[in-house]
Design an enzyme around this catalytic site. Structure first.
Site, PDB file in Angstrom:
ATOM      1  CE  LYS A   1      -8.958   1.513   3.556  1.00 51.81           C
ATOM      2  NZ  LYS A   1      -8.182   2.239   4.868  1.00 51.81           N
TER       3      LYS A   1
ATOM      4  CE1 TYR B   1      -2.990   3.051   1.026  1.00 50.00           C
ATOM      5  CE2 TYR B   1      -1.947   2.925   3.083  1.00 50.00           C
ATOM      6  CZ  TYR B   1      -2.887   3.707   2.156  1.00 50.00           C
ATOM      7  OH  TYR B   1      -3.389   4.821   2.435  1.00 50.00           O
TER       8      TYR B   1
ATOM      9  CG  ASP C   1      -2.449  -4.435   5.550  1.00 49.97           C
ATOM     10  OD1 ASP C   1      -3.596  -5.050   5.856  1.00 49.97           O
ATOM     11  OD2 ASP C   1      -1.822  -3.339   5.349  1.00 49.97           O
TER      12      ASP C   1
END
Length: 379
Positions: A199, A101, A174
């Site tokens: 999220k 990310y 993650d």
């Protein structure tokens, strides 16, 4: 063993002993009356250090990830920062997945690197390259996103854990894209799980938060100390919102996964679409690994346009039911252009994403409506 959905509804969430309320109370308080100096009720003195609502969320997160301790933070990046500054020192090195990310890359390359912590971007599917990148005397962390954002690569958690532990290195996973409903990295050998609770765990695009869940109690104690000392804690209302949303995580992820699978299959047949990146497709490079370590394939789909970047931008602009916006994991469907949006900070680096890539966060709407919107956007 208690089932996932039962844990999501009940773990740490007994009815309130004072009133019988079945939903845990929201404790909007900064401080707590002491029964004499140092006479704390339940260990509470100040809400940065501990808050009953945050504690309830942390208990639930630990149960869902099968860890020993959960910790809630103000954002996913706050969780990452606290973790890395707890376990790393100047001179240490991080092995970073080559398609991590953009915000994680920015934190490591532009915040931690000036402090003296370096990193090596590596394709985590190339286990020999991972072994070569790990230096036992300096490497403190192998950082893995699986599935990754936005290229949807899937890494073999058990294999990475074996490499990490052979050199005394921590494996951090993650798990934001999968959620603990579809994947539980600690059971596969990971040491720490990271979430952006913004999220799928939050799931309604109305709260920003992050979390860590650990396997080792001693590491959990160290992280809890730094959580308090550094102070980027999850607020009580944010914690309450995530706790509320955990109760429906399983049913939401079932629908996200079903819709995303349909969307991915539809995109495969579209003449304007090149690669379709979704681990549930048999054609996906890591499909077998995903099928082995996940119980479903999630709600994220990325695809590349044969006509290039301008075509990708037009699709993002023409979509209507898919809202053009950053973030992901909410009940509504979103569309974005990672190269110019969420991953712009990785431009010009080894982690730069293709400019012709479009990322979808497939929501829980009626899938035929989603397909119709993509049809007109790609027309």
């Amino acid at each position: 063993m208690t089932g996932f959905n039962t844990l999501a509804i009940h773990a740490g969430q007994e009815p309130d002993p004072a009133t019988g309320a079945v939903i845990p109370p929201l404790h909007l308080t900064t401080t707590y009356k002491q029964d004499g100096v140092g006479g704390l009720r339940g260990g509470y003195e100040y809400s940065r250090s501990a808050n009953p609502t945050r504690d309830t969320l942390q208990t639930a997160l630990a149960a869902l990830e099968q860890g020993t301790r959960g910790l809630a933070f103000a954002s996913g990046l706050a969780a990452e920062d606290t973790l890395l500054r707890t376990v790393c020192r100047p001179g240490d090195r991080i092995v970073l997945g080559g398609d991590a990310y953009g915000g994680t890359y920015r934190l490591i390359s532009r915040v931690l690197e000036p402090w003296g912590v370096t990193h090596s971007p590596v394709d985590l599917n190339d286990l020999d390259a991972v072994r070569a990148a790990v230096a036992p005397e300096t490497t403190r962390v192998i950082w893995c996103e699986t599935p990754s954002n936005p290229l949807l690569n899937v890494s073999d958690i058990a294999a990475l854990a074996e490499i990490a532990h052979a050199s005394g290195t921590l494996l951090v996973v993650d798990n934001t894209f999968a959620s603990p409903y579809l994947q539980q990295p600690l059971t596969l050998g990971a040491d720490v799980v990271v979430h952006s609770t913004t999220k799928y765990l939050g799931g309604h695009s109305d709260v920003v938060g992050g979390a860590l869940v650990v396997a080792d109690t001693e590491l959990g104690e160290r992280l809890a100390y730094h959580q308090n000392a550094m102070g980027a804690v999850g607020g009580p209302f944010d914690s309450w919102l995530v706790l509320r949303s955990l109760k429906t995580l399983g049913v939401r992820m079932d629908r996200h996964s079903a819709n995303a699978g349909r969307v991915a299959e539809w995109l495969l047949e579209h003449p304007g679409v090149g690669d379709v990146l979704y681990p549930g497709l048999p054609q996906h490079r890591n499909h077998e690994i995903a099928a082995k370590q996940m119980s479903g394939f999630g709600g994220m789909v990325s695809f590349r346009l044969k006509a290039g970047e301008e075509a990708a931008l037009r699709v993002c602009e023409r979509a209507q039911l898919f809202t053009l916006a950053e973030s992901l994991g909410g009940v509504e469907s979103l569309i974005e252009h990672p190269h110019r949006m969420t991953h712009a900070s990785a431009a010009g680096s080894p982690l730069e994403v293709p400019a012709d890539l479009v990322r979808l966060s497939v929501g829980i709407e009626d899938v035929d409506d989603l397909l119709a919107d993509l049809d007109q956007a790609l027309a």
